[in-house]
Design a protein around this motif. Structure first.
Motif, short mmCIF file in Angstrom:
data_model
loop_
_atom_site.label_atom_id
_atom_site.label_comp_id
_atom_site.label_asym_id
_atom_site.label_seq_id
_atom_site.Cartn_x
_atom_site.Cartn_y
_atom_site.Cartn_z
N VAL A 201 12.95 12.93 -4.47
CA VAL A 201 11.65 13.61 -4.33
C VAL A 201 10.53 12.57 -4.32
O VAL A 201 9.56 12.70 -3.59
N THR A 202 10.70 11.53 -5.14
CA THR A 202 9.69 10.48 -5.19
C THR A 202 9.92 9.48 -4.06
O THR A 202 9.19 8.51 -3.96
N THR A 203 10.93 9.71 -3.25
CA THR A 203 11.33 8.85 -2.12
C THR A 203 11.83 7.49 -2.56
O THR A 203 12.09 6.64 -1.71
N ALA A 204 11.99 7.26 -3.87
CA ALA A 204 12.29 5.92 -4.34
C ALA A 204 13.67 5.43 -3.91
O ALA A 204 13.87 4.24 -3.72
N VAL B 93 3.94 4.12 -9.36
CA VAL B 93 4.02 4.10 -7.90
C VAL B 93 5.40 4.51 -7.42
O VAL B 93 5.67 4.49 -6.22
N VAL B 94 6.24 4.93 -8.36
CA VAL B 94 7.60 5.43 -8.08
C VAL B 94 8.31 4.72 -6.94
O VAL B 94 8.66 5.31 -5.95
N ASN B 95 8.53 3.44 -7.11
CA ASN B 95 9.42 2.74 -6.20
C ASN B 95 10.39 1.94 -7.04
O ASN B 95 9.98 1.23 -7.95
N GLN B 96 11.66 2.04 -6.72
CA GLN B 96 12.72 1.34 -7.45
C GLN B 96 12.75 1.76 -8.92
O GLN B 96 13.36 1.07 -9.72
N VAL C 150 8.74 8.58 4.96
CA VAL C 150 8.68 8.60 3.50
C VAL C 150 8.42 7.20 2.94
O VAL C 150 8.38 7.03 1.73
N VAL C 151 8.19 6.24 3.83
CA VAL C 151 7.87 4.85 3.47
C VAL C 151 8.59 4.33 2.25
O VAL C 151 7.96 3.99 1.26
N ASN C 152 9.88 4.28 2.33
CA ASN C 152 10.61 3.55 1.31
C ASN C 152 11.59 2.63 2.03
O ASN C 152 12.30 3.07 2.92
N GLN C 153 11.64 1.38 1.62
CA GLN C 153 12.53 0.38 2.24
C GLN C 153 12.21 0.18 3.72
O GLN C 153 13.03 -0.39 4.43
N VAL D 174 0.84 -1.20 0.00
CA VAL D 174 0.00 0.00 0.00
C VAL D 174 0.87 1.24 0.00
O VAL D 174 0.58 2.24 -0.66
N THR D 175 1.98 1.17 0.74
CA THR D 175 2.90 2.31 0.79
C THR D 175 3.84 2.29 -0.41
O THR D 175 4.69 3.15 -0.51
N THR D 176 3.69 1.30 -1.28
CA THR D 176 4.49 1.10 -2.49
C THR D 176 5.95 0.77 -2.18
O THR D 176 6.76 0.68 -3.09
N ALA D 177 6.28 0.56 -0.90
CA ALA D 177 7.70 0.41 -0.53
C ALA D 177 8.31 -0.87 -1.09
O ALA D 177 9.50 -0.90 -1.36
NA NA Z 1 8.35 4.59 -2.34
#
Ligand code: NA
Lengths: 629, 629
Positions: free
Chosen positions: B216-219, B587-590, A587-590, A216-219
């Motif tokens: 910025v996208t936190t990716a 979803v801008v992750n990775q 920032v919900v990444n990783q 959901v957080t796309t992490a």
């Molecule tokens: Na993300």
């Protein structure tokens, strides 16, 4: 009469600053109330609140360790200050109001609990038993509940009001996550699929729920999808549907609910404030009123005394202006209707826009009005002057990016600095200095302070370097930052950018309230996180030969994604690290990698911070932007 | 007179459905206009638009390859249909209007360009030269520009209007990114820091800009920060400031600008639509009006004929009701004011709420009203009936989660299915079937169709299994999905959930417009991405022994994060893969890992989709939610 005036002034003052403290009206209590509201008292309270919060830096696990005796003495001092502030408040406010107010009860309980915790912890420490300072997460209660933090309390009230609605949406959202997880279990559980790390893919229901919650957080996108996608591209539809419904739809609905409630709540608050303000002004009026013909009024002399008390630092002409507005027909008294408006009138900033002559014109008119001087002044006022400096800034930007070691470049820095100082001097020469440095001239202040700071830092850096061959990294960093900040000025040259920048600057006060709210929540989570996870993960410098250095000092992390990505410094070993980790979780990444062992802590943080707090921030900005832009 | 009626009916019809096509008023043109608007013609147009879009599945690089001759013939057919539709439109609309309308010009150019591209590609193919079908990204133009896609065009207009404002904010945002990058270069460039992969950290300005843009996208959080954070925790402040300003502040400002503009635009559109509607109704009135005393009116007979033409399928009683409202004093004619209201009146859904007797009561009253029957009916109407089935659903959920291989579990599935069917039968027995399956009874429809579909799929699956020992995975997947969907029903039992669900269901039409918009943008990016990147990355099944299987068939990817994370299937080798990759980029992750070679494609996609389109989606949902909830 002086006592009546003091009481009335207290009401007007409260109305002017939207303060809602019921106070006793006895002369002694009113005097105490003035003392209570004096800025030094308020500043002292805030100071000790922040000292108390800041103690976490020195307490075990500390960034800069101090002995327990020192920190506990400071803490007791803080508690004493809080307690005396509370006693002061109790003297001011009626007894029954005081005991009914949850704020006061909260503070008292927090003081008591902290004391008990301190005593237990100290006693155990003396007996060499290590325990936990579990009451520390209560410290933000002082920040929330002292009367000065009205804005933060308002946001918390707003959150409390949003809670029921948010809860229902959240339950529906969790229901959706659980349904999708069940589907995932049935669709992928029996396929013998493997994740990148080689573990079984989607076979355990609870793990699926967590993985999909993280999605959901796309992490963990696209990793969580890859095994199924590799198996058949059809299965990507499952994940796309999931993301559309749960990330985009539900997260927007959360924002909608929070924003809707925020707007509704704001409207109510404003209505209530307006009512309270009017009520207080009428109280003040009733104290000072005398009968004049058929109506009650306040005499001009009384009115002037009152204004002097309420706003001692406004000029006589300003006060006369206020009187003119309040007594339009110059009848020698102010009627009720005009009197009630006083609180708002006092809040209007009156800018004295007298066209003042330049001091130099006053002192040395011959020189200042000479041909050369006039030429310089017209040059500075010309548009070309702004453009020239825009070009200089651009060239400066290029020079900043170039290599520092080159002596020519480092010499150029002095040239640029001189040019900027020259610009400020020329402007001050041309424009009236008091107008140039007026409160509203944000950009002039900004420029000047940046340049002066850069000048000081650069001189300091150069002298340090030439005196001791020592290149202070801290000073150099500051020099670099100031140098780049200088470039921001170019934005001010373009009208459209200036409008947006002004909007952003006007948002700042709202953002400060939000900062207070964020501080409260972060602090609580940081303290809890520290108590739960301290020492679990250790950071070792690069090339360290320590045992388990590669696994962050924790054999369980061998070959984990966490250790492989060199995340060892993302730990809860002190308060600053904790804050950084919480920022990363925000920032919900990783985040699933950062805190894989602490799933519940995590989900709690996500619900509180990302779903509630961040949406409130966005609601803040949206509303502020709609009002300003 | 019949021709006048037809013309007037065309106006009323256009007013009712907010259609704004200027048409010639000659009888022949009106007849052609009716044909143009006939639902079969519209459906056919949409059908061919989607066939045209769908061709990408079969064209090289194809999911299911077809020879070029086949796809090109279908494409020519589509173009022919589009052209004839355009010619039809040209016959209906006045000549000067037709040639001034950019929609028509766009379609003509797209047809022409596509034909030229087809011919060139075909000619080169015959000479065995492989080229690119570069015109394919134009295909969504047909979806946008045919007159039926009004809603999508409206959104595009809204985007165009937002563009100037967004551009200024974007430039300021990019300025901020560039400033921070410069600061980062000065602060970290000379430190000899290394990233996890061992490459130099923050030494190249352009790379810093890209890394910070991705942040910025936190990716790439927290990876991008870790080397600096490891060096000194102070530097985390740089990144936290960066994220607060650029991710939270600027991204919210983008949302604010888009949302603000969307609201403004929506208001204008609604005002314009209301004006056009009124205008058309007056046109219709002017055609049918006769003089009655001092005022112009429409006679009752004429009015009835008109309504019959405009709404042929409403009942006589409904028409009588409309007449009653339009001619309140029963004067035998409808005046202008009442006539203009007709378009809105026709849009009001009149639900005939007659309490109908159950057909069974009609046919077999003795049985239906017998004691047993009455008992059953009161039982079904009892609250306990709903609760019982809620409990059954919960038990069912547990059974679904359990292992399928156990024969007892798979037997239980039949029990549950029977129970659900029994429930529907009992409900239909108790409640009047036509009321039960009324259009507004979404949940009844949902339940029944899910159960029937599940019954069919389960029977199909069982017979396949017993007949041929063949366990069709597709059928089984559908059975699983249907089984889980059944559980959604439990939401309907709780009032508060039902309210939220209804809000969400009401958002669906708006979401469909958004889906059209997303399709257009995704399709264009997918086609361009395919032409640029096809074949660069290959997917190999697990345990493949092919050359470079571990590096996705591309030696350049050796040891890359992309290959290590097993992202090989994230490629642009066919249209479905492209869509999945674009979804992942959304979803801008990775995303920096997924498309590291194509930074510009990426940033373009991010600006268009995440900054514009997703914010429009959120604005849609916010607005819809505020209106509905
Ligand atoms: Na993300």
């Amino acid at each position: 009469a002086q006592e009546d005036l003091l009481l009335a002034a207290a009401y007007v003052y409260d109305a002017q600053y939207n303060r809602n403290i019921p106070f006793e009206t006895s002369p002694q209590a009113v005097r105490l109330y003035y003392l209570y509201n004096h800025w030094t008292m308020q500043a002292a309270t805030y100071f000790f609140i922040f000292v108390d919060l800041f103690l976490a830096v020195f307490e075990d696990p500390a960034v800069y360790p101090l002995p327990f005796l020192a920190t506990s003495l400071v803490e007791v001092l803080c508690l004493l200050v809080f307690f005396s502030r509370l006693v002061h408040f109790a003297k001011v406010t009626p007894r029954n109001v005081f005991w009914k107010d949850t704020k006061n009860i909260c503070i008292m309980i927090a003081i008591l609990v902290t004391l008990i915790d301190l005593i237990i912890y100290g006693a155990l420490k003396i007996s060499n038993i290590n325990s936990i300072r579990w009451s520390r997460f209560l410290r933000p209660i002082f920040l929330i509940n002292f009367a000065e933090s009205r804005q933060i309390r308002r946001v918390f009230r707003s959150i409390r009001n949003t809670l029921p609605e948010i809860t229902y949406v959240f339950l529906l959202f969790m229901f959706s996550v659980l349904m999708f997880s069940l589907m995932a279990l049935k669709l992928f559980g029996d396929r013998n699929l493997r994740t990148v790390e080689g573990s079984p893919y989607f076979t355990n229901y609870l793990e699926i729920v967590f993985d999909l919650y993280v999605l959901v957080t796309t992490a963990n996108s696209p990793d969580v999808m890859m095994p199924a996608f590799d198996f058949s591209w059809w299965y990507s539809l499952f994940f796309i549907t999931y993301v559309v419904i749960n990330t985009y739809l539900f997260m927007s609905v959360f924002l909608a609910v929070v924003y809707n409630n925020y707007r509704k709540h704001l409207k109510n608050e404003i209505r209530k404030l307006a009512y309270m303000k009017r009520h207080k002004m009428i109280e003040a009026f009733n104290i000072l009123k005398v009968k004049e013909g058929t109506e009650y009024v306040v005499q001009e002399a009384q009115w002037k005394e009152l204004v002097k008390l309420v706003a001692p630092d406004i000029s006589t002409s300003h006060r006369e202006l206020l009187l003119r507005v309040s007594d339009e027909e110059q009848k020698g008294y102010v009627d009720k209707k005009s009197f009630v408006r006083l609180a708002d009138l006092l809040n209007i900033q009156v800018i004295a826009m007298r066209i003042q002559t330049h001091p130099l014109e006053h002192w040395i008119p011959h020189v200042y009005n000479s041909a050369v001087s006039l030429f310089i002044r017209s040059m500075v006022q010309h548009k070309g002057f702004v453009w020239t400096y825009d070009v200089i800034i651009l060239i400066n930007a290029v020079f900043i990016a170039l290599d520092e070691e080159n002596p020519l470049i480092s010499y150029a820095e002095w040239v640029f600095l001189s040019l900027y100082i020259l610009e400020i001097l020329l402007k001050v020469y041309t424009y009236e200095p008091r107008a140039f440095f007026a409160k509203t001239q944000f950009w002039n202040w900004f420029d000047t302070s940046i340049i002066i700071a850069a000048l000081i830092a650069t001189i300091l850096n150069t002298s340090l370097k030439s005196a001791s061959q020592y290149n202070s990294q801290q000073v150099l960093d500051i020099v670099f930052i100031l140098r780049v900040l200088r470039l921001i000025r170019i934005v001010d040259s373009i009208q459209r950018f200036r409008v947006i920048m002004n909007t952003l600057i006007n948002i700042v006060p709202t953002m400060l309230t939000f900062g207070g709210l964020a501080l409260v929540v972060y602090y609580m989570f940081a303290i809890i996180g520290m108590e739960l996870f301290q020492g679990k993960i250790q950071f070792f410098p690069r090339n360290s030969t320590a045992h388990h250095a590669l696994e962050c000092g924790n054999p369980a992390l061998k070959d984990s994604l966490f250790a492989r990505a060199k995340y060892c410094k993302n730990n809860f070993n002190d308060i600053t690290s904790s804050f950084v980790v919480l920022m990363e979780l925000t920032v919900v990444n990783q985040w699933h990698d950062i805190l894989s062992a602490a799933k519940l802590y995590f989900i709690a943080f996500h619900i509180v911070v990302v779903i509630m707090i961040i949406n409130i921030l966005i609601a803040f900005i949206l509303e502020a932007f709609f009002v300003e832009y």
